[in-house]
Write a protein that holds these residues in place. Structure first.
Motif, mmCIF file in Angstrom:
data_model
loop_
_atom_site.group_PDB
_atom_site.id
_atom_site.type_symbol
_atom_site.label_atom_id
_atom_site.label_comp_id
_atom_site.label_asym_id
_atom_site.label_seq_id
_atom_site.Cartn_x
_atom_site.Cartn_y
_atom_site.Cartn_z
ATOM 1 N N GLY A 8 54.150 45.172 40.832
ATOM 2 C CA GLY A 8 52.789 45.059 41.335
ATOM 3 C C GLY A 8 52.813 44.662 42.782
ATOM 4 O O GLY A 8 53.886 44.515 43.388
ATOM 5 N N PRO A 9 51.638 44.448 43.346
ATOM 6 C CA PRO A 9 51.565 44.082 44.759
ATOM 7 C C PRO A 9 52.357 42.809 45.043
ATOM 8 O O PRO A 9 52.198 41.800 44.344
ATOM 9 N N ALA A 10 53.223 42.858 46.038
ATOM 10 C CA ALA A 10 54.062 41.716 46.391
ATOM 11 C C ALA A 10 53.209 40.487 46.677
ATOM 12 O O ALA A 10 52.285 40.542 47.482
ATOM 13 N N GLY A 11 53.509 39.417 45.978
ATOM 14 C CA GLY A 11 52.816 38.156 46.186
ATOM 15 C C GLY A 11 51.611 37.929 45.307
ATOM 16 O O GLY A 11 51.054 36.829 45.312
ATOM 17 N N GLU A 12 51.183 38.926 44.559
ATOM 18 C CA GLU A 12 50.005 38.770 43.708
ATOM 19 C C GLU A 12 50.346 37.931 42.480
ATOM 20 O O GLU A 12 51.285 38.233 41.751
ATOM 21 N N VAL A 13 49.572 36.868 42.253
ATOM 22 C CA VAL A 13 49.772 35.997 41.098
ATOM 23 C C VAL A 13 48.489 35.961 40.289
ATOM 24 O O VAL A 13 47.432 35.607 40.802
ATOM 25 N N THR A 14 48.596 36.343 39.032
ATOM 26 C CA THR A 14 47.491 36.231 38.090
ATOM 27 C C THR A 14 47.748 34.996 37.244
ATOM 28 O O THR A 14 48.859 34.805 36.749
ATOM 29 N N VAL A 15 46.741 34.156 37.092
ATOM 30 C CA VAL A 15 46.881 32.950 36.288
ATOM 31 C C VAL A 15 46.072 33.143 35.014
ATOM 32 O O VAL A 15 44.867 33.391 35.058
ATOM 33 N N ALA A 16 46.768 33.047 33.883
ATOM 34 C CA ALA A 16 46.120 33.203 32.577
ATOM 35 C C ALA A 16 45.972 31.837 31.923
ATOM 36 O O ALA A 16 46.877 31.001 31.993
ATOM 37 N N ASP A 17 44.832 31.613 31.268
ATOM 38 C CA ASP A 17 44.654 30.351 30.552
ATOM 39 C C ASP A 17 45.368 30.420 29.201
ATOM 40 O O ASP A 17 46.027 31.421 28.889
ATOM 41 N N ALA A 18 45.241 29.386 28.410
ATOM 42 C CA ALA A 18 45.956 29.306 27.134
ATOM 43 C C ALA A 18 45.550 30.415 26.167
ATOM 44 O O ALA A 18 46.312 30.767 25.266
ATOM 45 N N GLN A 19 44.367 30.993 26.353
ATOM 46 C CA GLN A 19 43.906 32.095 25.509
ATOM 47 C C GLN A 19 44.211 33.461 26.114
ATOM 48 O O GLN A 19 43.815 34.487 25.578
ATOM 49 N N GLY A 20 44.881 33.479 27.266
ATOM 50 C CA GLY A 20 45.242 34.736 27.909
ATOM 51 C C GLY A 20 44.192 35.289 28.847
ATOM 52 O O GLY A 20 44.361 36.369 29.402
ATOM 53 N N ARG A 21 43.101 34.556 29.049
ATOM 54 C CA ARG A 21 42.051 35.005 29.970
ATOM 55 C C ARG A 21 42.447 34.674 31.397
ATOM 56 O O ARG A 21 43.035 33.623 31.661
ATOM 57 N N VAL A 22 42.095 35.552 32.321
ATOM 58 C CA VAL A 22 42.400 35.329 33.730
ATOM 59 C C VAL A 22 41.532 34.195 34.252
ATOM 60 O O VAL A 22 40.313 34.186 34.066
ATOM 61 N N MET A 23 42.188 33.233 34.893
ATOM 62 C CA MET A 23 41.476 32.109 35.490
ATOM 63 C C MET A 23 41.098 32.458 36.924
ATOM 64 O O MET A 23 41.903 33.020 37.660
ATOM 65 N N ASP A 24 39.884 32.115 37.301
ATOM 66 C CA ASP A 24 39.424 32.311 38.671
ATOM 67 C C ASP A 24 39.619 30.991 39.408
ATOM 68 O O ASP A 24 38.924 30.011 39.136
ATOM 69 N N LEU A 25 40.593 30.952 40.303
ATOM 70 C CA LEU A 25 40.878 29.737 41.053
ATOM 71 C C LEU A 25 40.292 29.864 42.452
ATOM 72 O O LEU A 25 40.578 30.839 43.154
ATOM 73 N N PRO A 26 39.481 28.897 42.875
ATOM 74 C CA PRO A 26 38.868 28.994 44.202
ATOM 75 C C PRO A 26 39.885 28.941 45.338
ATOM 76 O O PRO A 26 39.658 29.505 46.397
ATOM 77 N N ILE A 27 40.981 28.242 45.129
ATOM 78 C CA ILE A 27 42.064 28.215 46.106
ATOM 79 C C ILE A 27 43.369 28.434 45.359
ATOM 80 O O ILE A 27 43.443 28.252 44.148
ATOM 81 N N ARG A 28 44.411 28.828 46.057
ATOM 82 C CA ARG A 28 45.718 29.078 45.445
ATOM 83 C C ARG A 28 46.691 27.948 45.732
ATOM 84 O O ARG A 28 47.734 27.845 45.112
ATOM 85 N N GLY A 29 46.374 27.129 46.730
ATOM 86 C CA GLY A 29 47.247 26.050 47.153
ATOM 87 C C GLY A 29 47.088 25.820 48.636
ATOM 88 O O GLY A 29 46.148 26.312 49.253
ATOM 89 N N TRP A 30 47.998 25.078 49.194
ATOM 90 C CA TRP A 30 47.946 24.762 50.607
ATOM 91 C C TRP A 30 48.238 26.004 51.438
ATOM 92 O O TRP A 30 49.160 26.742 51.158
ATOM 93 N N ASP A 31 47.407 26.224 52.444
ATOM 94 C CA ASP A 31 47.590 27.345 53.354
ATOM 95 C C ASP A 31 47.913 26.773 54.737
ATOM 96 O O ASP A 31 47.079 26.106 55.340
ATOM 97 N N HIS A 32 49.116 27.039 55.211
ATOM 98 C CA HIS A 32 49.550 26.485 56.483
ATOM 99 C C HIS A 32 48.828 27.111 57.673
ATOM 100 O O HIS A 32 48.921 26.611 58.785
ATOM 101 N N PHE A 33 48.152 28.224 57.434
ATOM 102 C CA PHE A 33 47.489 28.914 58.539
ATOM 103 C C PHE A 33 46.019 28.935 58.284
ATOM 104 O O PHE A 33 45.210 29.587 58.561
#
Length: 121
Positions: A96-121
């Motif tokens: 898949g697209p390099a760097g793309e991370v899908t986060v699934a919850d315990a039921q397998g549903r895709v979680m919508d995260l407002p941020i992915r983590g710290w962004d240095h830029f």
């Protein structure tokens, strides 16, 4: 000799998994229900999805995140038992697209995260 890629989690688990995938030219699915949490974190998070998202995207964990081939699971389990260092499978790499991370919850549903983590830029 078992890891195919590795980094420390300092920018947030989701962001750093994205960095690892970007450099490896792949995508990933993070199975959030498999992410190990301390008892203290579990007690603070409870059933609050916002706090759980913060645990997945907050930084400065300084745990090692690594990738390994599927067939190395028995050797990793043996190494974990020998060293007393827990190793937990928390997802899988995908074409898949390099760097793309899908986060699934315990039921397998895709979680919508407002941020992915710290962004240095």
């Amino acid at each position: 000799g078992l890891a195919t890629g590795c980094l420390d989690v300092s920018d947030g688990l989701v962001a750093d998994l994205g960095h690892l995938c970007e450099e490896s030219g792949c995508a990933a699915v993070l199975e959030s229900g498999h992410v190990p949490l301390s008892d203290a974190a579990r007690s603070v998070i409870g059933d609050d999805p916002v706090r759980f998202a913060m645990a997945l995207t907050g930084g400065d964990d300084y745990e090692l995140l690594f990738t390994a081939a599927d067939d190395s699971a028995p050797a990793l389990a043996a190494l974990s038992a020998e060293t007393g260092v827990p190793v937990t499978a928390i997802g899988r790499l995908l074409d898949g697209p390099a760097g793309e991370v899908t986060v699934a919850d315990a039921q397998g549903r895709v979680m919508d995260l407002p941020i992915r983590g710290w962004d240095h830029f």
